[in-house]
Scaffold this motif. Structure first.
Motif, PDB file in Angstrom:
ATOM      1  N   GLU A 120       4.157  59.798 -19.239  1.00 37.27           N
ATOM      2  CA  GLU A 120       5.499  60.206 -19.759  1.00 37.27           C
ATOM      3  C   GLU A 120       4.965  61.204 -20.822  1.00 37.27           C
ATOM      4  N   VAL A 121       5.642  62.248 -21.310  1.00 31.60           N
ATOM      5  CA  VAL A 121       5.388  63.162 -22.444  1.00 31.60           C
ATOM      6  C   VAL A 121       6.644  63.219 -23.052  1.00 31.60           C
ATOM      7  N   GLY A 122       6.457  63.369 -24.336  1.00 32.67           N
ATOM      8  CA  GLY A 122       7.389  63.687 -25.462  1.00 32.67           C
ATOM      9  C   GLY A 122       7.506  64.916 -26.267  1.00 32.67           C
ATOM     10  N   ILE A 123       8.855  65.134 -26.664  1.00 36.07           N
ATOM     11  CA  ILE A 123       8.813  66.381 -27.257  1.00 36.07           C
ATOM     12  C   ILE A 123       9.839  65.948 -28.658  1.00 36.07           C
ATOM     13  N   GLN A 182      19.985  66.845 -29.326  1.00 29.76           N
ATOM     14  CA  GLN A 182      19.004  65.955 -29.546  1.00 29.76           C
ATOM     15  C   GLN A 182      17.511  66.583 -30.264  1.00 29.76           C
ATOM     16  N   ASP A 183      16.608  65.837 -30.910  1.00 29.46           N
ATOM     17  CA  ASP A 183      15.473  66.140 -31.477  1.00 29.46           C
ATOM     18  C   ASP A 183      14.404  65.624 -30.661  1.00 29.46           C
ATOM     19  N   LEU A 184      14.583  64.651 -29.992  1.00 30.19           N
ATOM     20  CA  LEU A 184      13.595  63.829 -29.287  1.00 30.19           C
ATOM     21  C   LEU A 184      13.882  63.947 -27.738  1.00 30.19           C
ATOM     22  N   SER A 185      12.923  64.055 -26.977  1.00 31.64           N
ATOM     23  CA  SER A 185      12.933  64.236 -25.382  1.00 31.64           C
ATOM     24  C   SER A 185      11.725  63.439 -24.821  1.00 31.64           C
ATOM     25  N   ILE A 186      12.010  62.517 -24.101  1.00 30.51           N
ATOM     26  CA  ILE A 186      10.795  61.792 -23.403  1.00 30.51           C
ATOM     27  C   ILE A 186      11.035  62.050 -21.547  1.00 30.51           C
TER      28      ILE A 186
END
Length: 92
Positions: A33-36, A2-6
């Protein structure tokens, strides 16, 4: 992969929370929440390809900004909220 994580701030380890707070330059509240988002580097378009990409982006943004005339502001707001909830939390 995965390329996106919340991630919910309350679920972060103390070390991870400290890193995010250092990056943001402020404290995180537990209800935030934070996202990468990881992305692979690529060359930016140049010349005609750049002009076409810019035109396509503007057309897409214009399309997103347009609103059906038969939908009230309240109905549109409710639709946006429903879609946002579904995207963030999945279908209930």
């Amino acid at each position: 992969m995965q390329d996106l994580s919340i991630l919910k701030a309350r679920d972060l380890s103390p070390t991870a929370k400290e890193v995010f707070e250092a990056i943001l330059g402020r404290n995180l509240r537990d209800d935030e929440e934070v996202g990468i988002w990881a992305s692979r580097p690529h060359e930016a378009p140049t010349g005609q390809a750049r002009k076409e990409a810019w035109r396509d982006l503007n057309l897409h943004l214009d399309h997103l900004a347009s609103k059906p005339k038969d939908v009230s502001d309240d109905e549109m707001e409710k639709l946006v909220d429903d879609v946002w909830d579904e995207v963030r939390h999945g279908r209930q």
